[in-house]
Design an enzyme around this catalytic site. Structure first.
Site, short mmCIF file in Angstrom:
data_model
loop_
_atom_site.label_atom_id
_atom_site.label_comp_id
_atom_site.label_asym_id
_atom_site.label_seq_id
_atom_site.Cartn_x
_atom_site.Cartn_y
_atom_site.Cartn_z
N ARG A 22 -10.11 -20.40 -21.77
CA ARG A 22 -9.20 -19.28 -22.08
C ARG A 22 -7.96 -19.34 -21.17
O ARG A 22 -6.89 -19.77 -21.59
CB ARG A 22 -9.94 -17.94 -21.91
CG ARG A 22 -9.22 -16.75 -22.52
CD ARG A 22 -8.09 -16.17 -21.69
NE ARG A 22 -8.52 -15.78 -20.34
CZ ARG A 22 -7.69 -15.43 -19.39
NH1 ARG A 22 -6.38 -15.43 -19.60
NH2 ARG A 22 -8.13 -15.09 -18.18
N HIS A 213 -10.53 -14.18 -8.59
CA HIS A 213 -9.89 -15.11 -9.52
C HIS A 213 -8.60 -15.57 -8.85
O HIS A 213 -7.65 -14.80 -8.73
CB HIS A 213 -9.62 -14.33 -10.81
CG HIS A 213 -8.85 -15.01 -11.89
ND1 HIS A 213 -9.41 -15.37 -13.09
CD2 HIS A 213 -7.55 -15.37 -11.98
CE1 HIS A 213 -8.48 -15.91 -13.87
NE2 HIS A 213 -7.35 -15.94 -13.21
N CYS A 246 -0.35 -18.28 -16.58
CA CYS A 246 -0.22 -17.16 -17.53
C CYS A 246 1.17 -17.20 -18.14
O CYS A 246 2.17 -17.17 -17.43
CB CYS A 246 -0.46 -15.84 -16.81
SG CYS A 246 -0.19 -14.43 -17.89
N1 COA Z 1 -6.18 -9.45 -31.38
C1 COA Z 1 -5.54 -9.95 -32.43
N2 COA Z 1 -4.46 -9.37 -32.97
C2 COA Z 1 -4.03 -8.23 -32.39
C3 COA Z 1 -4.64 -7.66 -31.31
C4 COA Z 1 -5.78 -8.31 -30.78
N3 COA Z 1 -6.42 -7.83 -29.71
N4 COA Z 1 -4.00 -6.53 -30.98
C5 COA Z 1 -2.98 -6.42 -31.85
N5 COA Z 1 -3.00 -7.44 -32.70
C6 COA Z 1 -2.07 -7.72 -33.79
C7 COA Z 1 -1.81 -6.53 -34.66
O1 COA Z 1 -2.78 -6.45 -35.67
C8 COA Z 1 -0.45 -6.85 -35.21
O2 COA Z 1 -0.58 -7.80 -36.23
P1 COA Z 1 0.49 -7.89 -37.42
O3 COA Z 1 1.81 -8.22 -36.79
O4 COA Z 1 -0.05 -9.01 -38.27
O5 COA Z 1 0.46 -6.56 -38.07
C9 COA Z 1 0.24 -7.52 -34.03
O6 COA Z 1 -0.81 -8.04 -33.21
C10 COA Z 1 1.11 -6.60 -33.25
O7 COA Z 1 0.37 -5.45 -32.94
P2 COA Z 1 0.86 -4.42 -31.85
O8 COA Z 1 -0.18 -3.39 -31.61
O9 COA Z 1 2.24 -3.92 -32.21
O10 COA Z 1 0.90 -5.34 -30.61
P3 COA Z 1 2.10 -5.76 -29.70
O11 COA Z 1 3.10 -6.58 -30.40
O12 COA Z 1 2.56 -4.55 -28.97
O13 COA Z 1 1.32 -6.75 -28.69
C11 COA Z 1 -0.80 -7.28 -27.67
C12 COA Z 1 0.28 -6.25 -27.85
C13 COA Z 1 -1.69 -6.77 -26.57
C14 COA Z 1 -1.60 -7.42 -28.94
C15 COA Z 1 -0.20 -8.64 -27.33
O14 COA Z 1 0.80 -8.49 -26.35
C16 COA Z 1 -1.25 -9.60 -26.79
O15 COA Z 1 -2.09 -10.08 -27.54
N6 COA Z 1 -1.22 -9.90 -25.50
C17 COA Z 1 -2.20 -10.77 -24.89
C18 COA Z 1 -1.65 -11.33 -23.68
C19 COA Z 1 -2.59 -12.30 -23.03
O16 COA Z 1 -3.53 -12.81 -23.58
N7 COA Z 1 -2.28 -12.56 -21.77
C20 COA Z 1 -3.02 -13.48 -21.01
C21 COA Z 1 -4.27 -12.94 -20.46
S1 COA Z 1 -4.11 -11.88 -19.09
ZN ZN Z 2 -5.61 -16.24 -14.36
#
Ligand code: COA
Ligand code: ZN
Length: 312
Positions: A22, A213, A246
């Protein structure tokens, strides 16, 4: 039980939680196929790794490398290890649960900017989502691990006050968290800051419920592990071949390499249950598959050394 087995059981145990599939893969320029991600996990299992973060249920637009984590879970033997998956919000928790995950790793934040950059939430929203998840997990029978990102220093807001981390832990434990992971997301901690934060925290909370971590950005990850070990921490995240970084935290480099931390722990007399020689095979695979992993810093010594001992 033979004497070798008794000796092994007598050694103090340390859990090395593998986050390469991951944290490691999320920022590589080459995106691995589902089959390659499964093969990486299988190679870790073959080395005896029994705690593995297998992927993430995050927006595939935000982190394309983690798309298809449900398919990864489908193809691995879920009974072979304690697998977790990272989730950034309650929707991710639900996707993970529905895909058969037994443990989710939710992210909380020590600073506002990091919460916004990583998950487009405020600190408070992320904490509330964690509390919702912890309540749901009671019903669903899932385990929730909570990582506090940027627990030492934030790339946007600078050094983090210990009080913020203590208060966040207090809230998380009160909400039922059984394990809180302190993440040095950008690799800015040093042994003195690790000791200072842990002394504060472990005066209040049981070390069995706290893990660390460390990223190796400034080549201090192993030194930080040593400091944390001395404070009583017995669980660490690590990434095979030192993969990682990250995408939302500028400057973050790879995690402490699993081969480096396992080598150090074994040399110090700790038991990890991991076979170093087979771990090197997993590290080789990670290097080949990503084309960019640097390999643990001990690897150039470990490889010929372990081969010599296998041959004799
Ligand atoms: N898994 C999969 N898809 C997700 C999701 C999740 N946990 N949460 C939201 N989504 C999807 C929504 O369904 C939406 O899909 P669509 O565009 O097809 O309709 C899209 O993501 C946007 O949703 P929204 O609630 O507006 O999210 P956002 O654009 O504000 O983004 C996160 C927020 C949290 C979903 C996004 O920033 C993210 O996935 N971040 C992860 C960061 C990460 O992994 N960092 C490293 C680890 S620390
Ligand atoms: Zn890390």
């Amino acid at each position: 039980m033979n004497s070798q087995e008794r000796l092994t059981l007598d050694r103090p145990q340390v859990v090395v939680n593998e986050v390469g599939p991951r944290d490691g893969l999320q920022s590589q320029s080459r995106i691995l196929s589902i089959e390659e991600r499964v093969a990486l996990i299988d190679s870790l299992l073959a080395a005896g790794v029994r705690d593995i973060e297998a992927g993430a249920f995050v927006s595939p637009k935000a982190v394309p490398a983690m798309a298809g984590t449900a398919a990864v879970l489908e193809q691995i033997d879920l009974g072979a290890a304690r697998f977790s998956v990272l989730v950034p919000n309650v929707y991710g928790y639900e996707l993970a649960r529905d895909a058969g995950a037994e443990c989710v790793a939710m992210v909380a934040y020590a600073t506002e900017r990091m919460a916004t950059e990583n998950a487009k939430m405020s600190r408070e929203q992320a904490l509330k989502a964690t509390e919702t998840m912890l309540a749901k997990s009671e019903v669903d029978g899932l385990k929730v691990i909570v990582t506090i990102a940027v627990a030492f220093e934030c790339p946007f807001e600078g050094v983090v006050e210990h009080d913020i981390v203590v208060r966040t832990c207090d809230r998380l434990f009160n909400a039922g968290a059984s394990l809180v992971v302190l993440a040095d997301t950008i690799g800015a901690a040093n042994p003195a800051t690790v000791e200072a934060l842990l002394e504060r925290l472990l005066g209040q909370f049981d070390s069995a419920h706290v893990a660390c971590h460390f990223h190796d950005t400034r080549a201090l990850a192993l030194a930080n592990v040593y400091a944390a070990l001395n404070c009583g921490i017995r669980r660490f995240d690590a990434s095979i071949a030192g993969l990682g970084g990250c995408p939302f935290a500028p400057g973050a480099k790879g995690n402490v390499a699993t081969e480096d931390i396992v080598m150090m722990l074994q040399a110090m007399g700790f038991e990890t249950g991991i076979n170093l020689r087979k771990l090197i095979d997993a590290s080789d695979f990670a290097e080949e598959a990503t084309g960019s992993a640097r390999g643990g810093r001990s690897k150039s010594w470990l490889k010929p050394h372990l081969l010599k001992h296998t041959a004799s």
